[in-house]
Design a protein around this motif. Structure first.
Motif, PDB file in Angstrom:
ATOM      1  N   CYS A 245      38.540  19.332  19.717  1.00 23.73           N
ATOM      2  CA  CYS A 245      39.099  20.293  20.615  1.00 23.73           C
ATOM      3  C   CYS A 245      40.562  20.651  20.061  1.00 23.73           C
ATOM      4  CB  CYS A 245      38.793  19.992  22.095  1.00 23.73           C
ATOM      5  SG  CYS A 245      39.648  21.224  23.210  1.00 23.73           S
ATOM      6  N   GLY A 247      42.437  22.555  22.209  1.00 26.49           N
ATOM      7  CA  GLY A 247      43.264  22.752  23.220  1.00 26.49           C
ATOM      8  C   GLY A 247      43.773  24.215  23.368  1.00 26.49           C
ATOM      9  N   GLY A 249      42.402  26.979  24.668  1.00 30.67           N
ATOM     10  CA  GLY A 249      42.126  27.687  25.907  1.00 30.67           C
ATOM     11  C   GLY A 249      41.278  28.932  25.820  1.00 30.67           C
ATOM     12  N   TYR A 303      39.565  17.743  28.232  1.00 27.68           N
ATOM     13  CA  TYR A 303      38.278  18.261  28.074  1.00 27.68           C
ATOM     14  C   TYR A 303      37.334  17.648  29.434  1.00 27.68           C
ATOM     15  CZ  TYR A 303      34.303  20.580  25.978  1.00 27.68           C
ATOM     16  OH  TYR A 303      33.305  21.762  25.974  1.00 27.68           O
ATOM     17  N   PRO A 334      37.051  27.994  18.562  1.00 28.46           N
ATOM     18  CA  PRO A 334      37.221  28.059  16.887  1.00 28.46           C
ATOM     19  C   PRO A 334      36.762  26.943  16.041  1.00 28.46           C
ATOM     20  CG  PRO A 334      39.327  27.692  18.060  1.00 28.46           C
ATOM     21  CD  PRO A 334      38.123  28.141  19.077  1.00 28.46           C
TER      22      PRO A 334
HETATM   23  S1  SF4 Z   1      37.957  27.117  22.827  1.00 24.60           S
HETATM   24 FE1  SF4 Z   1      39.696  25.757  22.372  1.00 24.60          FE
HETATM   25  S2  SF4 Z   1      40.128  24.647  24.323  1.00 24.60           S
HETATM   26 FE2  SF4 Z   1      38.190  25.304  24.448  1.00 24.60          FE
HETATM   27  S3  SF4 Z   1      36.616  23.877  23.387  1.00 24.60           S
HETATM   28 FE3  SF4 Z   1      37.211  25.033  21.802  1.00 24.60          FE
HETATM   29  S4  SF4 Z   1      39.201  24.317  20.748  1.00 24.60           S
HETATM   30 FE4  SF4 Z   1      38.887  23.510  22.917  1.00 24.60          FE
END
Ligand code: SF4
Ligand SMILES: Cc1cc2nc3c(=O)[nH]c(=O)nc-3n(C[C@H](O)[C@H](O)[C@H](O)COP(=O)(O)OP(=O)(O)OC[C@H]3O[C@@H](n4cnc5c(N)ncnc54)[C@H](O)[C@@H]3O)c2cc1C
Ligand code: SF4
Ligand code: FES
Lengths: 355, 295
Positions: A245, A247, A249, A303, A334
Motif C-alpha cells: 500500500c 498510502g 488515498g 490499512y 494503483p
Molecule cells: S488506493 Fe492507495 S491507499 Fe488505498 S490501498 Fe491502494 S495504494 Fe493503499
C-alpha cells in the motif's frame, strides 16, 4: 409500497418532466472532456452531473467512476466565513446548497451508501451542511444487470437489485422497468406523473436478481470482525497485507462510504474561510501528534484501520458494515489492493491462530 | 435562483444560510494570561456574548476546540472547573502552528471557542472517597478542572492528595497556584521533579512520578486515582497503581488522540470502535485494558 411499471419511452418522458418542473436532476453523464482514466476504453469519465435532458444520460454506463457522495459531502466545503473588521473577527455562516434534487440511476451499492453517510452526519450534533442537501434529495436507484468483475455487493448483505437507500428503485425487466416506490419522497415524484406509470401487475424482479447474482464473480458472504478485532489487532497479517500500500488515498476518495475529513483555515490578512476537506486514514500524517507521537506509525497500522473501520467498528456502532461492495477501491488502487480478498485473508489468518 | 453553466444551460440552484452550524465557534476575548513555563501559557477567556457567558456550562474533564482565525483550530482541556463560571481557562504548550499563533495573541484579542465536547470525570460517583491526583508535565492541565471542582466541593470527598510532577523545575505547571491548593483543609500537595531536574533551592521530591507516588504508600481503600501525563508516565503509573492494589475501575486517565471535529464524525480520533472525542477523553484503566492499542 407502490409497485408500478414504466416503459423506456415513458421513463425518458418522466425524467424530462422532472427537469422541466425545476428540479435539479443529477444523473450519470459521460464527461468526454473529463480527461483520461476511464476503465472501459470509451473515453471520458462517467460522473454524476446535473442534466438538462434525458438524452444527456450515459445510457451504457455500468458504474460511475466516482460515487454520488460528492453531491452530499463535497471534497472541499466552506464551513465558516470570517472577516477581520477593526481588528475584530466577524463570523458569517456560509450558504448551503438546498436545491430540490433528484439523483437518478444510482446503482444499489451507491444508494446503500447514503444511509451509511446519514448515520455519521445525522444523529446528535447533526451536520447541517450534509443534512440540508440530504433532505432535499430523492434517490432513484437502478438495479444492476451487468455486475462487473470487481463487484461484490452480494458479499456484504446487498444485491444488484437491493432497495437500501433508494426512494424509488427501477429494475429493468424485459423491455420495461419495474418501479418500486419505497418512500413518501418517492411517491411524490411518481404521483405527479401518474399517467406515465402503469400498474406493475405480475412484473417481478426475482429473475433479474437471480441472473445478476449468477453473473457476479465474488459473492461469498464476507466475514466481519466486530467480535474479534481485539485479538486480530496485533496479528502479523496486517504487515503482510499492507506491504504494497502506497498510502495514496485513492481508495478512500473513490469510496461511497468513506467520510473522514480535515478542518483547515484559508485566509488572507483580513478575510478567510474555514474549510472541511476529504481526508484519508491511509495518510501518514492523519494521526500524527504535535509531539511526534503517532499511534499509527506504519502503513500496516493505517490499512488495518481502513479494514477494521469498515468491517468491525462501524458495525459495532451503527449496526452494519461500512462497505457496499462497489469495488471502486479495487479497480482504482494503483497497486491492486483488493479489499474483498484482504478481508478473506484476515479471516483466514485469524482462524490460523484460533481467534 | 438559476445558475447558468459554462455551456449556457440553466441549472436550478437554491441556497439557504446555515443556522445551526456545529462548527461555528463562540467568540471569546483574552482577558488575562500567565506563563506557566517557558513554553506553556494559561489564558483566561471571556465570552463576547453576555448571554452565552451566563448560560455556558460544562463538566470537569471536557475539552473544546480553540481557534485563531486564519490559522486553525486545536484542542485543549477546559482547565477551570464549572464551579468557577463566567470565564474559561486553558493552559497550552506551544508545539506547532495554532499553538504558536495563540502564543502571539495579546490580552484584548479575540479567539474562537467551540465546545464543550467529550465525556467527563464522574465526580458524583466519587463522593465520599479518597482522591489521588497525579499529573506529569502538561498532563496536569487535564486534571486542573477536576481538581478545582473537588477542592471547591471539599466536603463531598475524603482526603485529597495532589502530586504535581515534571521533568525539571522549569517544566512544572501551576507553580503559582499550588500553594492555594495546599491550603485547603485535608489536602496534601506533593511536587516532584525527575532526578537531575531539581534546582539548588528545590523543596519538593526528586524522582519519577510513579515512584514518588508509590513511596507515598497511598491506600487504595475507598479511593480513586486520576492520572495524566506523557504516555510513558501513564504506562508506569498504571503498573504502580496495580502494585499498590488499585483495581482498574478505580483508576482514571485521559487520552489525547489527534482530533478535528470533536463530534464523532471526522473519523480522526478513534481507538477501536470508540471516538475519543465523544466516548472519551476520560477512560478508566479497566476500559483502556480492553481497547486495542491505537493511542
Ligand atoms: S488506493 Fe492507495 S491507499 Fe488505498 S490501498 Fe491502494 S495504494 Fe493503499
Ligand atoms: C482531548 C485533548 C485535550 C488536550 N488538551 C491539551 C491542553 O490542555 N493543553 C495542551 O497544550 N495541549 C492539549 N492537547 C494537545 C493539543 O491539542 C495539541 O498540542 C495541539 O492541537 C497542537 O496544535 P498545533 O497546531 O500547535 O500543532 P501542529 O503540529 O501544527 O498541529 C496541526 C494539527 O495537528 C493536530 N494535533 C497535533 N498534535 C495533537 C495532539 N497531541 N492531540 C490532538 N491533536 C493534535 C491538531 O488538530 C492541529 O490542528 C490536547 C489534545 C486532546 C486530544
Ligand atoms: S471499501 Fe471499496 S468496495 Fe467497499 S464501498 Fe468503499 S470503494 Fe466500494
Ligand atoms: S475528532 Fe472527529 S471523530 Fe473525533
Amino acid at each position: 409500497m407502490l409497485r408500478k411499471r414504466l416503459t423506456r419511452e415513458n421513463l425518458n418522458k418522466w425524467i424530462d418532466g422532472l427537469v422541466a418542473s425545476g428540479l435539479r436532476v443529477i444523473a450519470p453523464v459521460r464527461e468526454r472532456d473529463g480527461g483520461r482514466g476511464a476503465r472501459d476504453g470509451k473515453g471520458g469519465l462517467t460522473l454524476f452531473r446535473p442534466i438538462t435532458s434525458s438524452a444527456e444520460i450515459a445510457a451504457d454506463y455500468t458504474k460511475t467512476d466516482l460515487p454520488f457522495k460528492e453531491w452530499l459531502f463535497p471534497p472541499t466545503e466552506v464551513i465558516l466565513h470570517y472577516r477581520i473588521v477593526d481588528g475584530e473577527p466577524v463570523l458569517e455562516d456560509p450558504e448551503v446548497d438546498a436545491t430540490k434534487t433528484v439523483a437518478l440511476f444510482l446503482r444499489p451499492c451507491d444508494a446503500a451508501a447514503i444511509p451509511i453517510l446519514d448515520s455519521v452526519f445525522g444523529g446528535d450534533y447533526e451536520d447541517e451542511f450534509y443534512m440540508t442537501r440530504r433532505r432535499n434529495l430523492t434517490v432513484v436507484g437502478l438495479s444492476c444487470t451487468e455486475p462487473q468483475p470487481e463487484c461484490f455487493c452480494a458479499a456484504v448483505g446487498l444485491s444488484p437489485t437491493s432497495e437500501a437507500g433508494s426512494d424509488i428503485l427501477l429494475t429493468p425487466v424485459g423491455d420495461e422497468f419495474l418501479v418500486e416506490v419505497l418512500t413518501e419522497k418517492g411517491e411524490q415524484l411518481v404521483n405527479q406523473y401518474a399517467d406515465l406509470f402503469a400498474d406493475a401487475g405480475d412484473l417481478t424482479k426475482e429473475q433479474v436478481t437471480e441472473q445478476a447474482i449468477a453473473k457476479m464473480l465474488r459473492k461469498e458472504s464476507l466475514p466481519t470482525f466486530a467480535e474479534t478485532y481485539s485479538e486480530l489487532f496485533e496479528h502479523p497479517v496486517w504487515e503482510e497485507i499492507a506491504r504494497k500500500c502506497l498510502g495514496c488515498g485513492v481508495c478512500a476518495y473513490s469510496c461511497p462510504t468513506c467520510h473522514c475529513y480535515d478542518i483547515v483555515d484559508e485566509a488572507t490578512l483580513f478575510e478567510g474561510v474555514r474549510c472541511r476537506n476529504w481526508d484519508c486514514c491511509g495518510f501518514a500524517l492523519f494521526t500524527l501528534h504535535a509531539s511526534g507521537h503517532n499511534p499509527r506509525p506504519t502503513q500496516a497500522h493505517r490499512y488495518r484501520q481502513r479494514v477494521l473501520h469498515k468491517f468491525a467498528y462501524f458495525l459495532q456502532t451503527y449496526g452494519r458494515n461500512m462497505c457496499v461492495g462497489c469495488g471502486r477501491c479495487v479497480i482504482k488502487c494503483p497497486v491492486g489492493m483488493d479489499i474483498y480478498e484482504v478481508v478473506q485473508k484476515v479471516a483466514q489468518a485469524s482462524e490460523r491462530v484460533g481467534v | 435562483m438559476v445558475t447558468v453553466t459554462a455551456t449556457g444551460m440553466a441549472m436550478p440552484r437554491e441556497t439557504v444560510k446555515v443556522s445551526r452550524n456545529i462548527y461555528k465557534p463562540y467568540l471569546m476575548t483574552i482577558v488575562d494570561m500567565r506563563d506557566e513555563t517557558h513554553d506553556t501559557r494559561t489564558l483566561r477567556l471571556q465570552f463576547k456574548d453576555p448571554e452565552v457567558a451566563q448560560t455556558f456550562d460544562w463538566k470537569p474533564g471536557q475539552f473544546a476546540q480553540y481557534s485563531v482565525f486564519g490559522v486553525g483550530e486545536c484542542v485543549f482541556t477546559i482547565a477551570n472547573s464549572p464551579t468557577r463560571k463566567g470565564y474559561i481557562e486553558c493552559t497550552f504548550r506551544q508545539v506547532g502552528k495554532v499553538t504558536s499563533a495563540l502564543r502571539d495573541m495579546e490580552i484584548g484579542q479575540t479567539i474562537g471557542f467551540r465546545g464543550p465536547y467529550g465525556n467527563w470525570f464522574p465526580v458524583e460517583e466519587w463522593e465520599g472517597k479518597r482522591l489521588y491526583f497525579v499529573g506529569g508535565g502538561i498532563g496536569t492541565v487535564a486534571l486542573r478542572g477536576v481538581m478545582q471542582y473537588c477542592l471547591d466541593n471539599r466536603k463531598l470527598y475524603d482526603e485529597i492528595l495532589i502530586l504535581n510532577a515534571a521533568r525539571t523545575v522549569a517544566d512544572l505547571v501551576y507553580k503559582s497556584e499550588m500553594d492555594e491548593w495546599a491550603k485547603v483543609d485535608g489536602v496534601t500537595l506533593v511536587k516532584a521533579v525527575d532526578p537531575g531536574g531539581e534546582t539548588p533551592d528545590w523543596d519538593g521530591k526528586v524522582g519519577l512520578a510513579p515512584n514518588v507516588f508509590e513511596e507515598l504508600k497511598p491506600t487504595p481503600d475507598n479511593a480513586i486515582l486520576v492520572t495524566c501525563g506523557p504516555p510513558i508516565m501513564i504506562r508506569f503509573m498504571l503498573l504502580a497503581a496495580e502494585r499498590l492494589g488499585f483495581k482498574p475501575e478505580q483508576v482514571y486517565t485521559t487520552l489525547e488522540n489527534r482530533m478535528k471535529c470533536g463530534l464523532g464524525k471526522c473519523g480522526r480520533c478513534n481507538v477501536g470502535p470508540y471516538y475519543v472525542c465523544k466516548d472519551g477523553p476520560v477512560f478508566t484503566a479497566a476500559q483502556l485494558a480492553k481497547l486495542p492499542k491505537d493511542f
